[in-house]
Scaffold this motif. Structure first.
Motif, PDB file in Angstrom:
ATOM      1  N   ARG A  63       0.794  -1.207   0.000  1.00  0.00           N
ATOM      2  CA  ARG A  63       0.000   0.000   0.000  1.00  0.00           C
ATOM      3  C   ARG A  63       0.829   1.260   0.000  1.00  0.00           C
ATOM      4  NH1 ARG A  63      -4.079  -0.913   4.084  1.00  0.00           N
ATOM      5  NH2 ARG A  63      -3.415  -3.050   4.045  1.00  0.00           N
ATOM      6  N   TRP A  64       2.094   1.068   0.158  1.00  0.00           N
ATOM      7  CA  TRP A  64       2.945   2.251   0.076  1.00  0.00           C
ATOM      8  C   TRP A  64       3.048   2.724  -1.355  1.00  0.00           C
ATOM      9  CZ3 TRP A  64       3.807   4.817   4.144  1.00  0.00           C
ATOM     10  CH2 TRP A  64       3.965   4.186   5.378  1.00  0.00           C
ATOM     11  N   GLU A  65       2.708   1.806  -2.249  1.00  0.00           N
ATOM     12  CA  GLU A  65       3.092   2.054  -3.620  1.00  0.00           C
ATOM     13  C   GLU A  65       2.406   3.172  -4.375  1.00  0.00           C
ATOM     14  OE1 GLU A  65       3.113  -0.600  -7.424  1.00  0.00           O
ATOM     15  OE2 GLU A  65       4.266  -1.445  -5.812  1.00  0.00           O
ATOM     16  N   PRO A  66       1.106   3.126  -4.552  1.00  0.00           N
ATOM     17  CA  PRO A  66       0.531   4.089  -5.495  1.00  0.00           C
ATOM     18  C   PRO A  66       0.700   5.514  -4.981  1.00  0.00           C
ATOM     19  CG  PRO A  66      -1.180   2.924  -4.344  1.00  0.00           C
ATOM     20  CD  PRO A  66       0.114   2.338  -3.894  1.00  0.00           C
ATOM     21  N   LEU A  67       0.930   6.372  -5.881  1.00  0.00           N
ATOM     22  CA  LEU A  67       1.166   7.745  -5.471  1.00  0.00           C
ATOM     23  C   LEU A  67      -0.135   8.508  -5.403  1.00  0.00           C
ATOM     24  CD1 LEU A  67       4.342   8.182  -7.499  1.00  0.00           C
ATOM     25  CD2 LEU A  67       4.150   8.304  -5.023  1.00  0.00           C
ATOM     26  N   ALA A  68      -0.147   9.367  -4.508  1.00  0.00           N
ATOM     27  CA  ALA A  68      -1.385  10.105  -4.247  1.00  0.00           C
ATOM     28  C   ALA A  68      -1.857  10.830  -5.495  1.00  0.00           C
ATOM     29  CB  ALA A  68      -1.149  11.099  -3.126  1.00  0.00           C
ATOM     30  N   GLU A  69      -0.909  11.349  -6.174  1.00  0.00           N
ATOM     31  CA  GLU A  69      -1.232  12.184  -7.302  1.00  0.00           C
ATOM     32  C   GLU A  69      -1.979  11.403  -8.383  1.00  0.00           C
ATOM     33  OE1 GLU A  69       1.362  15.642  -8.743  1.00  0.00           O
ATOM     34  OE2 GLU A  69       0.471  15.400  -6.790  1.00  0.00           O
ATOM     35  N   LYS A 106      -3.571   8.767  -8.130  1.00  0.00           N
ATOM     36  CA  LYS A 106      -4.894   8.394  -7.653  1.00  0.00           C
ATOM     37  C   LYS A 106      -5.915   9.478  -7.918  1.00  0.00           C
ATOM     38  CE  LYS A 106      -5.613   5.469  -3.727  1.00  0.00           C
ATOM     39  NZ  LYS A 106      -5.538   5.474  -2.281  1.00  0.00           N
ATOM     40  N   LYS A 133     -11.911  13.680  -3.072  1.00  0.00           N
ATOM     41  CA  LYS A 133     -11.826  12.895  -1.848  1.00  0.00           C
ATOM     42  C   LYS A 133     -13.138  12.218  -1.538  1.00  0.00           C
ATOM     43  CE  LYS A 133      -9.102  15.710   0.660  1.00  0.00           C
ATOM     44  NZ  LYS A 133      -9.162  16.655   1.747  1.00  0.00           N
ATOM     45  N   HIS A 136     -13.307   1.033  -1.279  1.00  0.00           N
ATOM     46  CA  HIS A 136     -13.693  -0.157  -0.554  1.00  0.00           C
ATOM     47  C   HIS A 136     -14.838  -0.925  -1.189  1.00  0.00           C
ATOM     48  CE1 HIS A 136     -10.945   1.353   2.231  1.00  0.00           C
ATOM     49  NE2 HIS A 136     -11.675   2.416   2.535  1.00  0.00           N
TER      50      HIS A 136
END
Lengths: 413, 794
Positions: free
Chosen positions: B336-342, B344, B452, B460
């Protein structure tokens, strides 16, 4: 702000990222915690914030290396939060911090051990503090403050993460205490109930296992809840627990506990020493204690009126107001004692007129009916043994212990 | 639509403006216009499914597109935004398609060079011809451009295109017109214009009248501006009566009879009605339906078949695997560290928009054309529909062609059908258009905060259906309200956040009803302005209620309807306060605490907003209510601490505070004295506590008095009055009443030697009890016992 070179900024940011990565790799909870504490205004974080404001493209730095990019979800919003915080934009700082925290919680959930609890504590604390400040900012802009509420629901989520079996459950009480602080601030204390239930009924929580710091805070807040419910024995027990376990050097905390414990103790007939009130700067109770000792209704009323706002805000007003009956009891006892000195054989018969006269001396005008009602209530509540003869308007006191002491028991309702 | 009256040049310029409108960030406006098309006429039940009904909406959309264009971008800005958009694009040179096909014949050759040179000067790296631009800047969002680079997916790009409404027409595309299949968008667009424009005037008389404007294209664009205005102005008027075009039959673009028979519509509705709750099945059902209609059309039985008696088909369960399929493409990264917020951030709105498109679109094929394997950032798209399992893009193309070749019969059908999906895709358009702005940093920020709200649901619960357009449209929705409804509905649990993005002012109803009397009916849909009374009528209505001689039930009903009208029109002024105060007083008089509490809580909000009213009076009521009826210490403390020093000097408030003190100390003597001297309606609230207080007093007396207490004294102390009641008949004297009361509560009474009735205190202390209230009802709330209530209030 002194001029900050691009290179220096770059260095500070990578330094932070390195420290962050190290903290996680070595499972160093304390270091990690320090890296999160936005509102601590620590010099290292402030300089990082300045660096971020100079070096706008921190996200690229995060993405560049495999080592950092895995923390991107946490660090990128955290950087944004820090930036906003530095610029005084607290609403956005809170929003970004919640985002970072959310990502952190996701990760935390997957870790077997509770090594990162310290960091989680800091996050829970920061969430609350930032939300409070953001709300202040919102309110001053004429917008509806709602961040603290949001922080409440976020912490509820955190509580859910901790409230399972395993090594992490010891952190649950800390989060609970932060939740209490939020709910008390928002005035939605009824929301505490569900958290309390899961702490007090769940078998997986052995209360004594929690850190002492959290236990004291928890007992303080639950004690306050009992004060609101006017359940004095329970309030006494909880607040006394908090007092005895509270670190003696934390005078402010002791004072906060005493602020509630004293009215509770008064309600069950235990008066504090004057010294205690003075030591902890609780002089607002001085006159009330004095009124109880002297049976001086006027003094009680004036003391209540004087500090009305304060007592109303802290929520002890109604408790203190109920002391009135004890003051009446004291007054009647005094009359009884004086009559006894004059004529022991007739001492147990107190004429209603005498009471009315005594009250008049205190500049309290009450007619016979009212005083009769008070006397009836005193007998009914067992503050006085005996009966009232309506025909002759006389209180007939029991010859044995006419004014029973409360001795730690609350006044019957 | 305008094209009918204008030269060929006009529509194209109108069209060209349109994307700039998207890019301009004006989609906020857009919501209010776009959605209406979507739900507004979704009139009875699920008629949106039936093609002809929605067909009209599709046309209706056009003027709004135009108005959108004209209103939102000032002449200068459109160039700007176009340019910025193109800048972005040029960083991805691969996305620029090769030279386009010839412009469609109907378009005047002049406009293209013009627009492209003036609006998009920077974006022609290779001197690509105008068509390329069109194609190019149809793709406002950068993430889409990557798809453009793969020209084999025209269908997909189309579906995500901001102008998805055009998509309906892609089937119209006929091979001959110099069509290069790689750039279908360009052609479809131009074609749309040709085909749709001629038909418009026939179904909206109102609009047409405004469109009778010179045909010069330059003037015509001004005309569009005019339309935009007039449309706004006449909006309420327009929507109150049923729009005329509803009943007018619509001509097919290519002059084929397109109106599906009414019975067929019914059939379709029935078919869909069965799957209201099952989206997968509904999707399958759509496909079936389309086949059936196509078939019917092909063999010419479309108009002759008796659809009313046609048996409904059943959708096999196996088809609902498409639902399972929905879930599969959702990406879950290994760490879960992987995808970057941006990343997303961009992704989310897209997938959301796709989801919108997913439901209820007849034209499933346009979506299914895209396979989820293609691009990582888009892999979270979910597709439904029977065709989605054709994973390779090559599989589509033959299919696509086949449809084209199939000729008019089929395309007509698809066209009808897709007019429904059109509406959903206008949502798609909304999002994808909005995404173009994500480049702009501040836009980005805003966008992010907004996106958001998709986080939770998207993350989910991948297959949650946020948009249920078919369930959303009961009859006669007022369009703007309906859009609000859609918005709030669609954002589900995160409604709070979504709400702040809605321009409520633009959505507020202005009532037109002139009747003073109106029964209360809980709204189950957006309010219809024709049944809502404007402020001046409401004032009359309030007066009428105040002077009415009728019973409380009538008044309560009337006041509730007034309150409703006030709420839906968002009137917050002294009238509002007056209405709530009136209702609160009336409710208190009859002891209707539930209604009183509603009013009181509203009043507190209103007062806190600084609207004048009987503040003190109601502060006192509030205190009394908290003390006597809720017994919540915390509430009491807050109410008390909120009192200002002036308030504490007010008689009513003082009285209330005194009552509070009497109650907390159990001082019955004071209580009944205060009861008799109560100002305003304080008595009414205290009334409800009298019984309790008397009982407490009786218990207290029986315990502390010995041996007896005279009844006369009790009667005097506990407020049993000698007063005659309103009718002038003397009721029981206070003494007798007290006697009755004591007996009813189990007191033991004796007569002493002087003949006076006495309460035997000792005996009574063990026998006193609280009798069941005589008017007790099974559900515990006596005020709900209608018969008794009527008796009390009439």
């Amino acid at each position: 702000m002194a001029y900050l070179s691009m290179g220096e900024s770059h260095r500070r940011i990578t330094d932070y990222l390195n420290r962050f990565a190290d903290a996680i790799n070595y499972q160093d909870g304390d270091s990690l915690a320090r890296l999160f504490s936005v509102s601590s205004d620590s010099p290292s974080l402030l300089s990082l914030a300045d660096a971020l404001n100079v070096f706008q493209d921190a996200n690229r730095l995060i993405k560049q290396s495999e080592k950092f990019s895995q923390f991107g979800e946490v660090v990128a919003p955290f950087f944004r939060s820090l930036q906003c915080y530095r610029l005084g934009n607290l609403v956005d700082a809170y929003g970004a911090f919640e985002k970072a925290s959310n990502a952190f919680i996701q990760e935390f959930r997957n870790w077997e051990s509770g090594w990162a609890l310290e960091a989680l504590y800091v996050i829970a604390y920061e969430i609350r503090v930032l939300a409070e400040r953001a709300d202040r900012e919102l309110a001053s802009n004429g917008k509806s403050p709602e961040k603290l509420k949001g922080a409440g629901s976020f912490l509820m989520k955190v509580f859910g993460v901790l409230a399972g079996k395993g090594p992490k459950r010891v952190g649950a009480l800390y989060v609970t205490c932060q939740l209490f602080k939020i709910y008390f601030k928002l005035g939605t204390v009824n929301l505490c109930r569900s958290v309390i239930r899961s702490i007090e009924t769940a078998r997986i929580f052995d209360f004594e296992e929690f850190p002492i710091r959290d236990k004291v805070t928890y007992m303080y807040y639950t004690g306050r809840l009992e004060v609101l419910n006017e359940n004095f024995p329970a309030a006494d027990q909880k607040l006394s627990y908090a007092l005895t376990h509270c670190c003696l050097s934390k005078e402010a905390n002791i004072r906060m506990i005493l602020k509630y414990l004293i009215p509770v103790k008064l309600s069950i007939g235990i008066l504090p020493k004057k010294q205690l009130l003075e030591n902890y700067d609780l002089v607002e109770y001085n006159n009330i204690v004095e009124a109880l000792k002297r049976g001086d209704l006027r003094l009680l009323r004036s003391a209540l009126q004087e500090n009305e706002d304060q007592f109303l805000r802290s929520g002890v007003y109604l408790v203190l107001e109920k002391l009135e009956l004890q003051v009446y009891q004291r007054l009647l006892k005094k009359i009884y004692i004086i009559q006894k000195q004059k004529d022991p054989s007739k001492a147990h018969q107190v004429k209603l007129e005498v009471i009315v006269k005594a009250l008049k001396w205190l500049e309290i005008e009450m007619d016979l009916d009212e005083v009769e009602c008070i006397v009836a209530i005193l007998i009914y509540k067992n503050l006085m043994k005996g009966y009232f003869a309506h025909k002759s308007k006389v209180v007939v006191l029991s010859k044995q212990d006419p004014f029973p002491k409360l001795n730690g028991k609350p006044v019957a309702s | 639509m305008l094209g009918l009256h204008t030269s060929g040049g006009y529509p194209s310029s109108g069209y060209n403006n349109q994307p700039t409108a998207w890019n301009n960030g004006s989609y906020a406006n857009y919501t209010s216009y776009q959605y209406p098309n979507y739900t507004s006429d979704t009139s009875s039940a699920y008629s949106s499914v039936s093609a002809p009904a929605t067909y009209q909406q599709q046309y209706k959309q056009w003027p709004e597109y135009y108005s959108q264009t004209e209103v939102t971008c000032a002449p200068g800005t459109e160039h700007l935004s176009a340019a910025s958009n193109s800048n972005h694009g040029s960083s991805l040179p691969t996305s620029l398609p090769p030279p386009p096909p010839l412009p469609p014949p109907s378009l005047t050759p002049t406009w293209r060079p013009e627009t492209s040179s003036s609006e998009l000067p920077s974006m022609q790296p290779g001197g690509a011809a105008s068509g390329a631009h069109d194609n190019y800047w149809n793709q406002p969002a950068p993430s889409f451009q990557t798809h453009l680079a793969a020209p084999t997916q025209p269908i997909y790009q189309n579906s995500l295109d901001s102008k998805t409404s055009y998509e309906n027409f892609q089937e119209l595309k006929t091979a001959p017109q110099g069509l290069n299949s790689q750039y279908p968008v360009v052609h479809q667009v131009s074609q749309n214009y040709q085909s749709t424009l001629p038909t418009v005037p026939s179904f909206d008389a109102r609009r047409v009248s405004k469109l009778q404007i010179p045909t010069n294209p330059r003037i015509a664009s001004n005309a569009a501006l005019g339309i935009a205005k007039t449309e706004k102005d006449s909006y309420a008027a327009n929507s109150a009566p049923r729009p005329a075009y509803i009943s007018v039959s619509v001509q097919k673009p290519n002059d084929k009879p397109t109106m599906l028979p009414k019975s067929l519509r019914g059939y379709v509705e029935r078919a869909f009605g069965r799957y209201k709750d099952d989206d997968a099945k509904r999707a399958a059902c759509e496909a079936y339906m389309k086949d059936i209609i196509t078939e019917a059309r092909a063999d010419g039985t479309l108009y002759t078949r008796d659809w009313d008696s046609e048996p409904l088909f059943t959708v096999p369960d196996s088809l609902s695997i498409s639902k399972a399929y929905n879930k599969s493409p959702v990406r879950r990264s290994k760490s879960r560290w992987e995808p970057l917020a941006e990343e997303k951030m961009l992704e989310k709105p897209v997938s959301a928009s796709n989801e919108i498109g997913k439901y209820g679109s007849w034209d499933r094929k346009t979506f299914s054309g895209y396979s989820a394997t293609k691009d990582n950032s888009l892999s979270s798209f979910r597709f439904s529909g029977p065709q989605q399992r054709t994973p390779s893009k090559s599989a589509q193309r033959p299919m696509k062609r086949q449809r084209i070749v199939n000729g008019t019969g089929l395309t007509n059908n698809d066209d009808d059908a897709s007019s429904d999906s059109d509406k959903e895709q206008s949502l798609t358009a909304y999002y994808s258009g909005a995404m173009a702005l994500a480049n702009n940093p501040e836009e980005k920020k805003r966008r992010e905060s907004r996106s958001k709200r998709f986080d939770r649901g998207q993350g989910h619960r991948p297959d949650i259906n946020y948009f249920k357009p078919k369930n959303a449209g009961p009859a006669n929705l007022y369009t703007r309200r309906a859009s609000a409804l859609m918005l709030s509905k669609s954002f589900d649990d995160s409604a709070n956040q979504a709400v702040e993005d809605i321009d409520w002012d633009a959505l507020t109803v202005k009532g037109t009803c002139q009747e003073i009397e109106k029964r209360f009916l809980r709204l189950t849909s957006a309010p219809d302005p024709s049944t809502v009374r404007p402020e001046d009528v409401l004032e009359k209505a309030l007066l009428m209620v105040q002077n009415s001689q009728k019973n409380y039930l009538y008044k309560c009903d009337q006041l509730k309807s007034i309150r409703q009208d006030i709420t839906v029109q968002r009137i917050r002024n002294q009238l509002t306060v007056k209405v709530y105060e009136t209702h609160a007083r009336l409710a208190m008089e009859v002891g209707d605490l539930a209604e009183y509490n509603q009013c009181q809580s509203q009043l507190q909000i209103l007062y806190s907003e600084g609207i004048e009213g009987c503040l003190m009076e109601f502060a006192a009521y509030n205190l009394l209510c908290v003390i006597l009826h809720s017994n919540n210490k915390k509430d009491l403390l807050t109410s008390m601490s909120r009192l200002t020093p002036e308030a504490k000097e007010d008689d009513a408030v003082k009285h209330a505070l005194a009552v509070r003190a009497a109650v907390t100390s159990g001082n019955y003597v004071t209580f009944f004295r205060l009861y008799k001297s109560a100002p305003n309606l304080n008595t009414c609230l205290m009334d409800l506590y009298v019984e309790k207080m008397r009982y407490k007093a009786a218990v207290c007396m029986s315990k502390s008095y010995r041996p007896t207490v005279p009844i006369s004294y009790i009667a005097q102390i506990l407020g049993f009055s000698n007063a005659a009641d309103e009718n002038g008949e003397t009721e029981l004297s206070g003494l007798d009443e007290c006697l009755e009361w004591l007996k009813a509560h189990g007191a033991s009474l004796i007569t002493d030697n002087t003949g006076e009735m006495q309460l035997d205190a000792k005996a009574s202390s063990s026998t006193l009890y609280m009798p069941e209230p005589e008017d007790a009802v099974a559900h515990g709330d006596s005020s709900l016992a209608v018969n008794d209530f009527l008796a009390r209030t009439t």
